[in-house]
Design an enzyme around this catalytic site. Structure first.
Site, PDB file in Angstrom:
ATOM      1  N   ASP A  83     -27.148 -19.335  -6.548  1.00 29.10           N
ATOM      2  CA  ASP A  83     -27.975 -20.424  -6.027  1.00 29.10           C
ATOM      3  C   ASP A  83     -27.117 -21.446  -5.277  1.00 29.10           C
ATOM      4  O   ASP A  83     -27.553 -22.027  -4.292  1.00 29.10           O
ATOM      5  CB  ASP A  83     -28.705 -21.132  -7.173  1.00 29.10           C
ATOM      6  CG  ASP A  83     -29.683 -20.211  -7.893  1.00 29.10           C
ATOM      7  OD1 ASP A  83     -29.442 -18.990  -7.903  1.00 29.10           O
ATOM      8  OD2 ASP A  83     -30.682 -20.699  -8.444  1.00 29.10           O
ATOM      9  N   GLU A  93     -33.465 -12.835  -3.663  1.00 32.09           N
ATOM     10  CA  GLU A  93     -34.225 -12.627  -4.907  1.00 32.09           C
ATOM     11  C   GLU A  93     -35.605 -13.215  -4.734  1.00 32.09           C
ATOM     12  O   GLU A  93     -35.751 -14.402  -4.528  1.00 32.09           O
ATOM     13  CB  GLU A  93     -33.501 -13.259  -6.116  1.00 32.09           C
ATOM     14  CG  GLU A  93     -33.008 -14.686  -5.916  1.00 32.09           C
ATOM     15  CD  GLU A  93     -32.233 -15.218  -7.123  1.00 32.09           C
ATOM     16  OE1 GLU A  93     -31.137 -14.695  -7.373  1.00 32.09           O
ATOM     17  OE2 GLU A  93     -32.724 -16.133  -7.796  1.00 32.09           O
TER      18      GLU A  93
END
Ligand SMILES: *[C@@H]1O[C@H](CO)[C@@H](O)[C@H](O)[C@H]1NC(C)=O
Ligand SMILES: *[C@@H]1O[C@H](CO)[C@@H](O)[C@H](O)[C@H]1NC(C)=O
Ligand SMILES: *[C@@H]1O[C@H](CO)[C@@H](O)[C@H](O)[C@H]1NC(C)=O
Ligand SMILES: *[C@@H]1O[C@H](CO)[C@@H](O)[C@H](O)[C@H]1NC(C)=O
Ligand SMILES: *[C@@H]1O[C@H](CO)[C@@H](O)[C@H](O)[C@H]1NC(C)=O
Ligand SMILES: *[C@@H]1O[C@H](CO)[C@@H](O)[C@H](O)[C@H]1NC(C)=O
Ligand SMILES: *[C@@H]1O[C@H](CO)[C@@H](O)[C@H](O)[C@H]1NC(C)=O
Ligand SMILES: *[C@@H]1O[C@H](CO)[C@@H](O)[C@H](O)[C@H]1NC(C)=O
Ligand SMILES: *[C@@H]1O[C@H](CO)[C@@H](O)[C@H](O)[C@H]1NC(C)=O
Length: 897
Positions: free
Chosen positions: A464, A535
């Site tokens: 992230d 994702e």
């Protein structure tokens, strides 16, 4: 008395056998893993590792784990203290006492060696979660500052400590995801009560002569064209362990695993006392056998060996590596999106995110089945987000031709950067000097382990959030030192980047929860399938059958699924995450399909939702490969890659996977599978376009003509439209071939749409059926969150609840490792969404297995033949076929051929 004596005799005998069996290594060049462990809590046996590792000790009362690696809970399962099936049942896991795991535990093993003068011994770790003190024979080998980090592997010289009879004791410290560079789960599932603490990877003992070798690195340099001889470079670091100069002969060999030419080279080298040097060999492999991802070709593997001999011919050490000849490169395209090339061919990543078992119990056979399922679905890549597992995982992927995108996990300690906004809401301290050092060692160990494996596509050093400059520089230096020649990418998101890696070219904008199928093809929105999405999914993956749910839920838990649509469920994501309820999904299911009337009705509606969701996502990304006209926020270019969230579950979960924990493929599986066909025809809910796609490397010249038949039926079975169109296909291609805007514009009812793609000879390449509501779902893009985009008006499918029943006949024949099913619809209406299951004579589902397709819809009077196949090497005893559809049902006995 008699009993006591025979017990003593048994004990003596078992010690004798132990003595014989436990000689781990006896020759230079050998490596062996510590095969079993006794373990016990320090609350019971105390903290004195010196004492616990010094002598004989009666460990009868300890736990005995007959495996070489296991976390604390994993070991206790192996020791039959816990039963995994029971821990996974309902909310039993919640009842485990955490206090037990808040103190250190001891792993202990006894083994025999044959130390002789001139022989050296090493203890090698590959990662212990997350810190350990290591003692051998009463002496310290390493402390918890040296053996720290779940991915830190080190080699400790134990030559001065080893004896014939040895006792190893390892004290493992409790893992804290916020403080340790460990393997965490974030919101994937409830956390294991021990936080994965323990000897989760093998501990090895190695014996050498006077010179020890580091792992062998292999670097192939592929030419263009690929038929040119390939230069292969073999490299290793040597260490002279003695305080005198030593001359050695190094013998390097390379050959195809399957035989053929063996290339051998030798070098004589003198190594100064107590020093190290690097050795290099270069070999040109003629007529190279190129390794390909499965969908493009074969997976030939080569073996490289390096043997170090002293001049009198004694072997000092030996190393080998299995490798493949393939190249991977990565670029940012004109849109700043990552695009991979494998063997110089543009490679659209179609993959999914992997999870290990919650207690890190790695089962190679299960992994192989998972890979076979993933290949069956048409996936070409699996992302390992900080769950890098064991060398065996890579070996199996090498053999099956699946690409692996490795890397570090998101969140927790791994992403404790002061610019990460998540830090503000978690008690994670930023990195200290020690953390940087652990990260550096972790990267070195992992990239060294992966570097020769042809299945590896790259390494994401951030997920992230991107690592800071200091960490990035350490990661890159470690990868260079390990000769990791594959792409190292800064992050899986576009939130920022280190100057040293540059932009990641990957986006992570969600969703992770339910969105309607038109999400993915609405032009110029957050949802448009474009760029490289690292994702994302509509979050589906509801287990497909009652037989699955009964394995892990109570009757009350099952009732909750359809009676309490907004309840927090233990088998969803971790409590407190946005994904611990099925509220967003259920709101859609209730609105689109009507409130469920039973658990069966709920499961049927859920499978319809799941199939529709995965098919739409996979089709959109494949369709938009190579389409310059697609415009999306953030990424305006072609869809270069997609990682579906997720592949599988760490335990029996209720969402985020393509099959259930017991390997039952459900709606999410077969929706994805339809979209994964090599040549395919698909419909866009948002634009009403028909797309064709072809991911073959080649299409024979003169055989490029294709035909699409389109038909539209009302729910009453009346044909509302029929038409055909023709086009020319190409390799590595996708394109819009037709618009159904006008045809569907005239229809204001719920309809079925069938697309059939055939080649010139009339052979069906893809047959694809949609159910379409009068109006599509309306998304409120402005209100998009990081995990979903709300829907303001849902599509209405309730007309399909009132379909007339369809009478079907089925004929099913077992022929070797396949079952051939012929199904015919005799009704005037479609036989809608029929799920086929094979059961054995005990009524149990036959698993694992693959189907050509499933959840099949038949047009009135249509007849189809499907095959179910056994997954390699499994026992196969189906006796019955159960067919359950939305408006039909039938069970038949199988015939034998
Ligand atoms: C674990 O429990 C299940 C169900 O209670 C049982 O079927 C299984 O045999 C047990 N496993 C072991 C290894 O004892
Ligand atoms: C571990 O050992 C090293 C070197 O002997 C020492 O510097 C360090 O302080 C020790 N750490 C702990 C936690 O004992
Ligand atoms: C697991 O990690 C969490 C968060 O890092 C911590 O609060 C908890 O105490 C840990 N549990 C154990 C058994 O170490
Ligand atoms: C590599 O070493 C192994 C074990 O020593 C041997 O069986 C094999 O034939 C060797 N392979 C090559 C290519 O030299
Ligand atoms: C080679 O091995 C023999 C037999 O084990 C041993 O006697 C000899 O000392 C060894 N030579 C060296 C250089 O280690
Ligand atoms: C790609 O990134 C570069 C540098 O960051 C920037 O100058 C360029 O405008 C970007 N291109 C696109 C299409 O966004
Ligand atoms: C569940 O939540 C939705 C909003 O997401 C609400 O409309 C619905 O009434 C709730 N259902 C129940 C049974 O509480
Ligand atoms: C394959 O498709 C990709 C994406 O459209 C494109 O970038 C690439 O140039 C194509 N390659 C070939 C060999 O056609
Ligand atoms: C569908 O459209 C036709 C003509 O446009 C109209 O007569 C009919 O009532 C409509 N049906 C529904 C269900 O709206």
């Amino acid at each position: 008395m008699k009993t006591a004596r025979s017990t003593a005799l048994l004990l003596l005998l078992s010690q004798l056998f132990l003595h014989v069996d436990a000689t781990l290594v006896s020759k230079a060049g050998q490596v062996a893993v510590i095969p079993t462990w006794d373990l016990q809590s320090t609350a019971v046996v105390g903290n004195d590792l010196g004492k616990l590792s010094r002598d004989r000790l009666d460990t009868e009362s300890w736990y005995h784990a007959p495996v070489s690696k296991c976390t604390l809970i994993g070991c206790l399962i192996e020791a039959k203290v816990y039963n995994e099936t029971e821990l996974f049942f309902s909310d039993n896991l919640r009842k485990l006492d955490e206090n037990k795991f808040l103190v250190p535990w001891i792993y202990r093993s006894e083994f025999t060696l044959q130390p002789t003068p001139g022989q050296h011994f090493f203890l090698q770790t590959n990662g212990i979660s997350s810190r350990a003190d290591i003692y051998l024979n009463g002496k310290k080998v390493a402390n918890s500052s040296e053996q720290a980090g779940s991915y830190v592997g080190r080699r400790y010289d134990i030559t001065d400590i080893v004896r014939t009879e040895n006792v190893l004791a390892i004290k493992v410290y409790p893992t804290d995801y916020y403080r340790d560079l460990a393997l965490g789960w974030v919101d994937w599932n409830p956390w294991p009560t021990d936080n994965g603490t323990g000897v989760w990877r093998d501990v090895e003992i190695k014996q050498t002569g006077p010179v020890v070798l580091d792992p062998l690195r292999v670097v192939p340099y592929l030419g263009a064209p690929l038929t040119l001889p390939v230069k292969v470079s073999l490299r290793a670091r040597l260490h002279n362990l003695e305080d005198r100069a030593i001359t050695i002969e190094a013998v390097a060999q390379v050959a195809l695993e399957s035989g053929g030419t063996k290339y051998t080279r030798r070098q004589l080298i003198t190594i100064p006392p107590k020093s190290s040097l690097d050795i290099f060999f270069e070999e040109f492999i003629e007529n190279p056998q190129i390794w390909w991802p499965r969908q493009w070709g074969d997976q030939p593997l080569y073996i490289a060996n390096l043997t170090i001999q002293t001049i009198d011919g004694n072997i000092s050490d030996h190393a080998s590596a299995t490798f493949g000849l393939r190249s991977v490169t990565r670029q940012l395209n004109a849109h700043n999106d990552t695009i991979f090339f494998v063997n110089n061919r543009p490679f659209q990543v179609i993959g999914a995110g992997y999870t290990p078992n919650m207690f890190l119990r790695f089962d190679p056979a299960k992994w192989e089945t998972e890979l076979r399922y993933a290949l069956d679905l048409g996936l070409n890549t699996i992302r390992l987000e900080g769950k890098n597992e064991h060398p065996e995982l890579y070996n199996i992927a090498d053999r099956l031709g699946m690409m692996l995108l490795a890397g570090w996990e998101c969140c927790d300690k791994w992403e404790a950067w002061d610019y990460n906004p998540d830090l503000a809401v978690s008690p994670t301290p930023v990195w200290t000097d020690e953390d940087y050092a652990i990260a550096h060692e972790s990267m070195f160990h992992e990239t060294l382990m992966m570097q020769a494996h042809p299945s590896v596509l790259g390494f994401l050093i951030g997920s992230d959030y991107w690592p800071d400059e200091r960490a990035t520089s350490l990661y890159l230096e470690a990868a260079r030192k390990a000769d990791f020649q594959l792409p190292v990418i800064g992050a899986a998101s576009k939130r920022g980047f280190s100057m040293q890696t540059g932009p990641s070219g990957m986006r992570m904008d969600g969703p992770y929860d339910w969105v309607p199928p038109n999400y993915w093809t609405t032009p110029d929105t957050l949802g448009t399938a474009a760029g490289f999405a690292s994702e994302l999914s509509a979050g589906v993956g509801t287990p497909g059958s009652l037989s699955s749910l009964e394995q892990f839920l109570t009757a009350d838990d099952m009732d909750d699924l359809w009676r309490q649509p907004n309840k927090s469920l233990f088998h969803m994501s971790r409590a407190g995450s946005p994904f611990d309820t099925r509220e967003i999904y259920n709101a859609a299911l209730w609105a689109r399909w009507g409130a469920p009337t039973s658990l069966d009705d709920y499961l049927m509606k859920a499978q319809l939702m799941d199939y529709e969701a995965t098919r739409a996502q996979f089709e959109a990304f494949r369709a938009h490969w190579g389409d310059g006209r697609v415009l999306a926020q953030g990424s305006k270019g072609p869809a270069t890659g997609m990682i579906y969230w997720m592949l599988n579950n760490a335990w029996p979960g209720l969402h985020w996977s393509l099959w259930d924990y017991y390997m039952r493929p459900g709606g999410s599986y077969f929706g994805a599978k339809v979209a994964g066909r090599e040549e395919h025809v698909a419909f866009s809910y948002a634009t009403k376009d028909v797309w064709a796609m072809n991911r073959a490397l080649e299409v024979p010249i003169g055989q490029e003509k294709r035909r699409i038949e389109v038909s539209v039926l009302g729910v009453d079975g009346k044909e509302m439209f029929k038409g055909t169109s023709v086009f020319t296909t190409k390799p590595n291609w996708s394109g819009r071939v037709e618009s159904l805007r006008e045809v569907l514009g005239k229809v204001n009812d719920t309809v079925f749409l069938r697309l059939i793609l055939t080649d010139e000879k009339g052979k069906t390449l893809s047959r694809n059926i949609y159910w379409l509501a009068p109006e599509i779902d309306v998304l409120d893009w402005e209100q998009s969150d990081w995990y979903f985009t709300p829907v303001t008006k849902y599509a209405d499918f309730t007309a399909l609840n009132k379909l007339e029943p369809a009478d079907i006949t089925i004929d099913a024949v077992v022929d070797g490792d396949g079952v051939f099913v012929t199904v015919e619809n005799h009704a005037m209406v479609p036989a809608f969404f029929i799920k086929f299951d094979l059961v054995d004579e005990h009524g149990r589902d036959v698993l694992p297995l693959t189907w050509d397709e499933n959840y099949v819809t038949l047009w009135p009077k249509e007849k189809l033949t499907l095959r179910a196949g056994v997954v390699q090497g499994r026992k196969w005893e189906p006796v019955q076929l159960k067919a359950v559809g939305k408006n039909t049902e039938k069970t038949i006995r199988l015939k034998r051929k």
